[in-house]
Design an enzyme around this catalytic site. Structure first.
Site, short mmCIF file in Angstrom:
data_model
loop_
_atom_site.label_atom_id
_atom_site.label_comp_id
_atom_site.label_asym_id
_atom_site.label_seq_id
_atom_site.Cartn_x
_atom_site.Cartn_y
_atom_site.Cartn_z
N GLY A 19 124.87 -2.65 18.87
CA GLY A 19 124.32 -2.08 17.63
C GLY A 19 125.40 -1.98 16.58
O GLY A 19 125.93 -3.00 16.11
N VAL A 20 125.77 -0.77 16.27
CA VAL A 20 126.81 -0.51 15.24
C VAL A 20 128.09 -1.30 15.52
O VAL A 20 128.74 -1.79 14.61
CB VAL A 20 127.10 1.01 15.21
CG1 VAL A 20 128.38 1.33 14.47
CG2 VAL A 20 125.92 1.76 14.61
N TYR A 21 128.42 -1.46 16.81
CA TYR A 21 129.70 -2.11 17.14
C TYR A 21 129.65 -3.63 17.02
O TYR A 21 130.65 -4.30 17.19
CB TYR A 21 130.18 -1.66 18.52
CG TYR A 21 130.82 -0.27 18.53
CD1 TYR A 21 130.88 0.51 17.37
CD2 TYR A 21 131.35 0.27 19.69
CE1 TYR A 21 131.46 1.76 17.38
CE2 TYR A 21 131.92 1.53 19.71
CZ TYR A 21 131.98 2.27 18.54
OH TYR A 21 132.55 3.52 18.54
N GLY A 78 122.53 5.88 16.59
CA GLY A 78 122.02 4.98 17.62
C GLY A 78 121.60 5.69 18.91
O GLY A 78 121.06 6.79 18.89
N ASP A 110 123.47 6.98 21.10
CA ASP A 110 124.28 8.20 21.28
C ASP A 110 123.56 9.40 20.64
O ASP A 110 123.39 10.46 21.25
CB ASP A 110 125.64 7.97 20.59
CG ASP A 110 126.70 8.98 20.98
OD1 ASP A 110 127.80 8.92 20.41
OD2 ASP A 110 126.42 9.84 21.84
N ASN A 146 131.13 6.92 21.35
CA ASN A 146 132.40 6.58 20.70
C ASN A 146 133.49 7.39 21.39
O ASN A 146 133.20 8.28 22.20
CB ASN A 146 132.36 6.85 19.19
CG ASN A 146 132.10 8.31 18.87
OD1 ASN A 146 132.87 9.19 19.25
ND2 ASN A 146 130.99 8.57 18.21
N SER A 190 127.50 -1.71 22.78
CA SER A 190 128.22 -2.41 21.71
C SER A 190 127.37 -3.35 20.87
O SER A 190 127.88 -3.96 19.92
CB SER A 190 129.44 -3.19 22.25
OG SER A 190 130.50 -2.30 22.55
N ASP A 226 112.67 3.50 25.30
CA ASP A 226 113.62 4.50 24.80
C ASP A 226 114.31 5.06 26.03
O ASP A 226 113.67 5.71 26.87
CB ASP A 226 112.83 5.59 24.06
CG ASP A 226 113.71 6.77 23.66
OD1 ASP A 226 113.22 7.63 22.92
OD2 ASP A 226 114.87 6.84 24.10
N1 APR Z 1 117.08 3.66 23.87
C1 APR Z 1 117.60 2.47 24.25
N2 APR Z 1 118.38 1.71 23.45
C2 APR Z 1 118.64 2.20 22.21
C3 APR Z 1 118.13 3.44 21.74
C4 APR Z 1 117.31 4.17 22.64
N3 APR Z 1 116.79 5.36 22.30
N4 APR Z 1 118.58 3.63 20.45
C5 APR Z 1 119.32 2.55 20.14
N5 APR Z 1 119.36 1.68 21.18
C6 APR Z 1 120.02 0.37 21.27
C7 APR Z 1 120.32 -0.33 19.97
O1 APR Z 1 119.16 -1.01 19.49
C8 APR Z 1 121.40 -1.31 20.42
O2 APR Z 1 120.82 -2.48 20.98
O3 APR Z 1 121.29 0.59 21.85
C9 APR Z 1 122.11 -0.54 21.54
C10 APR Z 1 123.50 -0.03 21.18
O4 APR Z 1 123.54 0.29 19.80
P1 APR Z 1 124.33 1.59 19.27
O5 APR Z 1 123.62 2.80 19.69
O6 APR Z 1 124.59 1.37 17.82
O7 APR Z 1 125.73 1.56 20.09
P2 APR Z 1 127.03 0.66 19.88
O8 APR Z 1 126.74 -0.63 19.22
O9 APR Z 1 127.70 0.67 21.23
O10 APR Z 1 127.89 1.53 18.85
C11 APR Z 1 128.40 2.76 19.29
O11 APR Z 1 127.45 3.93 17.45
O12 APR Z 1 126.01 5.69 17.60
C12 APR Z 1 127.32 5.35 17.43
O13 APR Z 1 128.52 7.21 18.38
C13 APR Z 1 128.18 5.85 18.57
O14 APR Z 1 130.19 5.34 17.38
C14 APR Z 1 129.34 4.91 18.44
C15 APR Z 1 128.69 3.59 18.07
#
Ligand code: APR
Length: 175
Positions: A123-125, A36, A38, A28, A121, A14
């Protein structure tokens, strides 16, 4: 100076728990928090982070902004906005590489010695993990080469699959 590869490490953690000079946030463009990593960073940093970010006026995709870490063990948070994956035809690779370069520019400017990236990018992206890991490793090795003051960069996976993907690119078996 130690070889770049030995200054690049893969962790499955984490990212909010890491006591490094700066952790990177996959934000974002509003910089006003989200889900996520963020959401995790804002929860761990406390409300002062959001209050500080409100004054930044957002951040374009591919760029980065630095803030204090507040209640986090990390001194700083470097917020970067990754590209949303649309299939690869809208400059996504260039924008993702730009995220890493923008972070390294701020790390050099603030004379940081340690840095930790989440999988921006991925995760959600929706960015394909292999392609993102390839860019991440290449840009981190370049960033380490350009900045001898930077002692270590961590690529932080949140799950075993991402950790294995990073390791495939960061520590390929000796040819
Ligand atoms: N520590 C490390 N990695 C993490 C954690 C954490 N606590 N939580 C999530 N992740 C990982 C996810 O598993 C993924 O592999 O971070 C990576 C990025 O995923 P997201 O957080 O969804 O970010 P992203 O894909 O860049 O999308 C960004 O999501 O949360 C919103 O505000 C953010 O709109 C923006 C979008």
């Amino acid at each position: 100076m130690k070889q770049q590869k030995s200054r690049l490490a893969v962790l499955q953690e984490d990212i909010t728990t890491l006591a490094v000079d700066a952790i990177v946030n996959a934000a974002n463009s509003s910089l006003l928090g989200g889900g996520g990593v963020d959401g995790a960073i804002h929860r761990a940093a406390g409300p002062e982070l959001l209050a500080f970010c409100r004054g930044l006026g957002g951040c374009p995709t591919g760029e980065a902004r630095i803030t204090p870490g507040f209640r986090l063990p990390a001194r700083y948070v470097i917020h970067t906005v990754g590209p949303v994956w649309h299939g690869g035809g809208r400059g996504e690779a260039r924008l993702l590489a730009s995220c890493y370069r923008s972070v390294f520019a701020l790390a050099a400017q603030h004379e940081l010695a340690s840095l930790a990236f989440p999988a921006v990018s991925c995760g959600v992206y929706g960015y394909p993990r292999d392609a993102a890991a390839c860019i991440a490793v290449a840009e981190c090795l370049a960033g380490l080469t350009a900045n001898p003051r930077l002692e270590v960069v961590y690529l932080v996976a949140f799950d075993a699959a991402m950790a294995q993907t990073y390791r495939r690119f960061a520590c390929p078996p000796d040819a």
